[in-house]
Design a protein around this motif. Structure first.
Motif, PDB file in Angstrom:
ATOM      1  N   ASP A 182       0.826  -1.216   0.000  1.00 27.92           N
ATOM      2  CA  ASP A 182       0.000   0.000   0.000  1.00 27.92           C
ATOM      3  C   ASP A 182       0.853   1.256   0.000  1.00 27.92           C
ATOM      4  O   ASP A 182       0.556   2.221  -0.716  1.00 27.92           O
ATOM      5  CB  ASP A 182      -0.940   0.010   1.215  1.00 27.92           C
ATOM      6  CG  ASP A 182      -2.088  -0.970   1.072  1.00 27.92           C
ATOM      7  OD1 ASP A 182      -2.355  -1.402  -0.071  1.00 27.92           O
ATOM      8  OD2 ASP A 182      -2.716  -1.309   2.090  1.00 27.92           O
ATOM      9  N   ILE A 185       2.530   1.658  -3.502  1.00 29.75           N
ATOM     10  CA  ILE A 185       1.611   2.129  -4.547  1.00 29.75           C
ATOM     11  C   ILE A 185       1.228   3.587  -4.323  1.00 29.75           C
ATOM     12  O   ILE A 185       1.134   4.380  -5.267  1.00 29.75           O
ATOM     13  CB  ILE A 185       0.372   1.216  -4.621  1.00 29.75           C
ATOM     14  CG1 ILE A 185       0.781  -0.142  -5.229  1.00 29.75           C
ATOM     15  CG2 ILE A 185      -0.745   1.855  -5.422  1.00 29.75           C
ATOM     16  CD1 ILE A 185      -0.325  -1.146  -5.313  1.00 29.75           C
ATOM     17  N   TRP A 186       1.001   3.958  -3.048  1.00 27.22           N
ATOM     18  CA  TRP A 186       0.651   5.356  -2.776  1.00 27.22           C
ATOM     19  C   TRP A 186       1.784   6.279  -3.198  1.00 27.22           C
ATOM     20  O   TRP A 186       1.564   7.317  -3.835  1.00 27.22           O
ATOM     21  CB  TRP A 186       0.336   5.546  -1.296  1.00 27.22           C
ATOM     22  CG  TRP A 186      -0.104   6.951  -0.988  1.00 27.22           C
ATOM     23  CD1 TRP A 186      -1.342   7.474  -1.134  1.00 27.22           C
ATOM     24  CD2 TRP A 186       0.730   8.019  -0.509  1.00 27.22           C
ATOM     25  NE1 TRP A 186      -1.351   8.808  -0.776  1.00 27.22           N
ATOM     26  CE2 TRP A 186      -0.093   9.165  -0.391  1.00 27.22           C
ATOM     27  CE3 TRP A 186       2.083   8.122  -0.163  1.00 27.22           C
ATOM     28  CZ2 TRP A 186       0.392  10.399   0.052  1.00 27.22           C
ATOM     29  CZ3 TRP A 186       2.571   9.356   0.269  1.00 27.22           C
ATOM     30  CH2 TRP A 186       1.735  10.461   0.372  1.00 27.22           C
ATOM     31  N   SER A 189       1.896   6.721  -6.887  1.00 23.45           N
ATOM     32  CA  SER A 189       0.816   7.581  -7.384  1.00 23.45           C
ATOM     33  C   SER A 189       1.128   9.057  -7.173  1.00 23.45           C
ATOM     34  O   SER A 189       0.562   9.919  -7.848  1.00 23.45           O
ATOM     35  CB  SER A 189      -0.501   7.233  -6.682  1.00 23.45           C
ATOM     36  OG  SER A 189      -0.517   7.703  -5.340  1.00 23.45           O
ATOM     37  N   ASP A 211       3.281  -6.782 -11.572  1.00 29.65           N
ATOM     38  CA  ASP A 211       2.191  -6.591 -10.608  1.00 29.65           C
ATOM     39  C   ASP A 211       1.172  -5.637 -11.230  1.00 29.65           C
ATOM     40  O   ASP A 211       1.487  -4.480 -11.522  1.00 29.65           O
ATOM     41  CB  ASP A 211       2.762  -6.000  -9.313  1.00 29.65           C
ATOM     42  CG  ASP A 211       1.706  -5.866  -8.221  1.00 29.65           C
ATOM     43  OD1 ASP A 211       0.597  -5.382  -8.513  1.00 29.65           O
ATOM     44  OD2 ASP A 211       2.001  -6.230  -7.063  1.00 29.65           O
ATOM     45  N   SER A 212      -0.029  -6.105 -11.436  1.00 30.07           N
ATOM     46  CA  SER A 212      -1.029  -5.301 -12.142  1.00 30.07           C
ATOM     47  C   SER A 212      -1.376  -4.002 -11.412  1.00 30.07           C
ATOM     48  O   SER A 212      -1.581  -2.971 -12.058  1.00 30.07           O
ATOM     49  CB  SER A 212      -2.304  -6.123 -12.373  1.00 30.07           C
ATOM     50  OG  SER A 212      -2.875  -6.525 -11.137  1.00 30.07           O
ATOM     51  N   ASN A 213      -1.431  -4.048 -10.082  1.00 28.43           N
ATOM     52  CA  ASN A 213      -1.741  -2.826  -9.325  1.00 28.43           C
ATOM     53  C   ASN A 213      -0.641  -1.779  -9.484  1.00 28.43           C
ATOM     54  O   ASN A 213      -0.919  -0.593  -9.670  1.00 28.43           O
ATOM     55  CB  ASN A 213      -1.931  -3.149  -7.838  1.00 28.43           C
ATOM     56  CG  ASN A 213      -3.225  -3.879  -7.568  1.00 28.43           C
ATOM     57  OD1 ASN A 213      -4.205  -3.717  -8.286  1.00 28.43           O
ATOM     58  ND2 ASN A 213      -3.237  -4.695  -6.514  1.00 28.43           N
ATOM     59  N   VAL A 214       0.599  -2.252  -9.412  1.00 25.43           N
ATOM     60  CA  VAL A 214       1.733  -1.338  -9.586  1.00 25.43           C
ATOM     61  C   VAL A 214       1.741  -0.795 -11.009  1.00 25.43           C
ATOM     62  O   VAL A 214       1.921   0.409 -11.232  1.00 25.43           O
ATOM     63  CB  VAL A 214       3.062  -2.064  -9.280  1.00 25.43           C
ATOM     64  CG1 VAL A 214       4.262  -1.191  -9.675  1.00 25.43           C
ATOM     65  CG2 VAL A 214       3.135  -2.434  -7.813  1.00 25.43           C
ATOM     66  N   ARG A 215       1.540  -1.671 -11.957  1.00 21.11           N
ATOM     67  CA  ARG A 215       1.565  -1.264 -13.372  1.00 21.11           C
ATOM     68  C   ARG A 215       0.479  -0.226 -13.672  1.00 21.11           C
ATOM     69  O   ARG A 215       0.743   0.802 -14.303  1.00 21.11           O
ATOM     70  CB  ARG A 215       1.386  -2.499 -14.265  1.00 21.11           C
ATOM     71  CG  ARG A 215       1.512  -2.196 -15.756  1.00 21.11           C
ATOM     72  CD  ARG A 215       1.512  -3.475 -16.579  1.00 21.11           C
ATOM     73  NE  ARG A 215       0.260  -4.230 -16.458  1.00 21.11           N
ATOM     74  CZ  ARG A 215       0.124  -5.374 -15.814  1.00 21.11           C
ATOM     75  NH1 ARG A 215       1.169  -5.931 -15.210  1.00 21.11           N
ATOM     76  NH2 ARG A 215      -1.046  -6.007 -15.762  1.00 21.11           N
ATOM     77  N   GLU A 216      -0.741  -0.477 -13.207  1.00 21.53           N
ATOM     78  CA  GLU A 216      -1.844   0.449 -13.467  1.00 21.53           C
ATOM     79  C   GLU A 216      -1.624   1.798 -12.773  1.00 21.53           C
ATOM     80  O   GLU A 216      -1.945   2.850 -13.330  1.00 21.53           O
ATOM     81  CB  GLU A 216      -3.159  -0.174 -12.995  1.00 21.53           C
ATOM     82  CG  GLU A 216      -3.614  -1.329 -13.878  1.00 21.53           C
ATOM     83  CD  GLU A 216      -4.775  -2.099 -13.265  1.00 21.53           C
ATOM     84  OE1 GLU A 216      -5.340  -1.613 -12.253  1.00 21.53           O
ATOM     85  OE2 GLU A 216      -5.107  -3.180 -13.778  1.00 21.53           O
ATOM     86  N   THR A 217      -1.066   1.760 -11.566  1.00 21.80           N
ATOM     87  CA  THR A 217      -0.780   3.009 -10.855  1.00 21.80           C
ATOM     88  C   THR A 217       0.270   3.816 -11.601  1.00 21.80           C
ATOM     89  O   THR A 217       0.156   5.045 -11.730  1.00 21.80           O
ATOM     90  CB  THR A 217      -0.285   2.722  -9.419  1.00 21.80           C
ATOM     91  OG1 THR A 217      -1.284   1.980  -8.723  1.00 21.80           O
ATOM     92  CG2 THR A 217      -0.010   4.016  -8.665  1.00 21.80           C
ATOM     93  N   ARG A 220      -1.264   5.435 -14.668  1.00 19.44           N
ATOM     94  CA  ARG A 220      -2.049   6.621 -14.287  1.00 19.44           C
ATOM     95  C   ARG A 220      -1.131   7.785 -13.910  1.00 19.44           C
ATOM     96  O   ARG A 220      -1.420   8.944 -14.204  1.00 19.44           O
ATOM     97  CB  ARG A 220      -2.985   6.279 -13.127  1.00 19.44           C
ATOM     98  CG  ARG A 220      -4.192   5.448 -13.536  1.00 19.44           C
ATOM     99  CD  ARG A 220      -5.253   5.449 -12.455  1.00 19.44           C
ATOM    100  NE  ARG A 220      -4.795   4.793 -11.239  1.00 19.44           N
ATOM    101  CZ  ARG A 220      -4.922   3.492 -10.991  1.00 19.44           C
ATOM    102  NH1 ARG A 220      -5.498   2.702 -11.889  1.00 19.44           N
ATOM    103  NH2 ARG A 220      -4.477   2.969  -9.844  1.00 19.44           N
TER     104      ARG A 220
END
Length: 231
Positions: A182, A185-186, A189, A211-217, A220
């Motif tokens: 968390d 990722i924060w 961002s 890591d999809s969450n890292v990639r999408e962040t 963005r």
């Protein structure tokens, strides 16, 4: 202004008079005097006043711009009353009293939501890089998502004013390597707020993460980049 007028007690009595014209005249007198004692009287009246009477008192207090008066008002940032804490923050913000930005940092975690919102708004227009760095540290140590969101909004707003954001960038880049997902990722961002070549390079690298969450962040973050460097 009449900063040398001594007998402000007359105006204090007038604030609580039954006759509205007397109250208005007393309020105007205190506003014109603008001294620390006048500030104390208005703050006390604010704390005692009903909801409908507070706007006029706050409006007068927010005109106080003298160094000593602002010091008196800043001393109320830690007052027991949330009404007084909020009034102090709003007044210092109105006067852009940047020297008190650091003193507002603890109020971002105030138990009274109005006070916390006022503190974040104040920092958005007054905080320097050191205060923003402290906010980042608080957010990284927090588990409250709403708090992190408020910090994010404040930093993105404030960062536009700063020419030097290297300290923020270094701090956030370090946090992108955190073992806590968390926090990592924060921090990722937030890289567009810091900007700079190193932050851009890191965002670009993370956009290829498995890591999809890292990639999408990261994607963005690149989409929100403040200059053309991410194109």
């Amino acid at each position: 202004r009449l900063p040398d007028f001594k007998d402000v007690s007359l105006f204090e009595e007038g604030l609580y008079a039954q006759e509205l014209p007397v109250c208005i005249a007393a309020l105007e007198g205190l506003r014109r005097i603008g001294s620390p004692e006048a500030a104390r009287i208005l703050i006390s009246a604010l704390d005692k006043a009903g909801e409908q009477d507070r706007p006029a008192l706050l409006s007068a207090l927010k005109t106080f711009s003298g160094k000593d008066a602002l010091a008196e008002i800043a001393g109320k940032l830690a007052a027991p009353s949330p009404v007084v804490r909020e009034a102090a923050v709003l007044t210092l913000t109105e006067q852009r009293a940047r020297s008190y930005s650091k003193a507002m940092l603890p109020l971002t975690g105030d138990t009274e939501p109005k006070v916390a919102r006022a503190a974040f708004s104040a920092l958005a227009v007054m905080a320097g890089e050191n205060e923003l760095s402290d906010l980042i540290s608080s957010a990284l140590g927090a588990t409250d998502k709403q708090f992190r969101k408020s910090v994010s909004e404040t930093i993105f707003s404030a960062a536009q004013r700063l020419e030097n954001r290297r300290k923020m960038a270094s701090q956030l880049l370090s946090a992108t390597k955190d073992t806590d997902v968390d926090r990592r990722i924060w921090a990722l961002s937030m890289l567009p707020a810091a900007g700079g070549a190193a932050a851009l390079e890191a965002s670009t690298a993370f956009s290829a993460s498995s890591d999809s969450n890292v990639r999408e962040t990261a994607v963005r973050a690149l989409a929100a980049w403040p200059d053309a460097g991410a194109l």
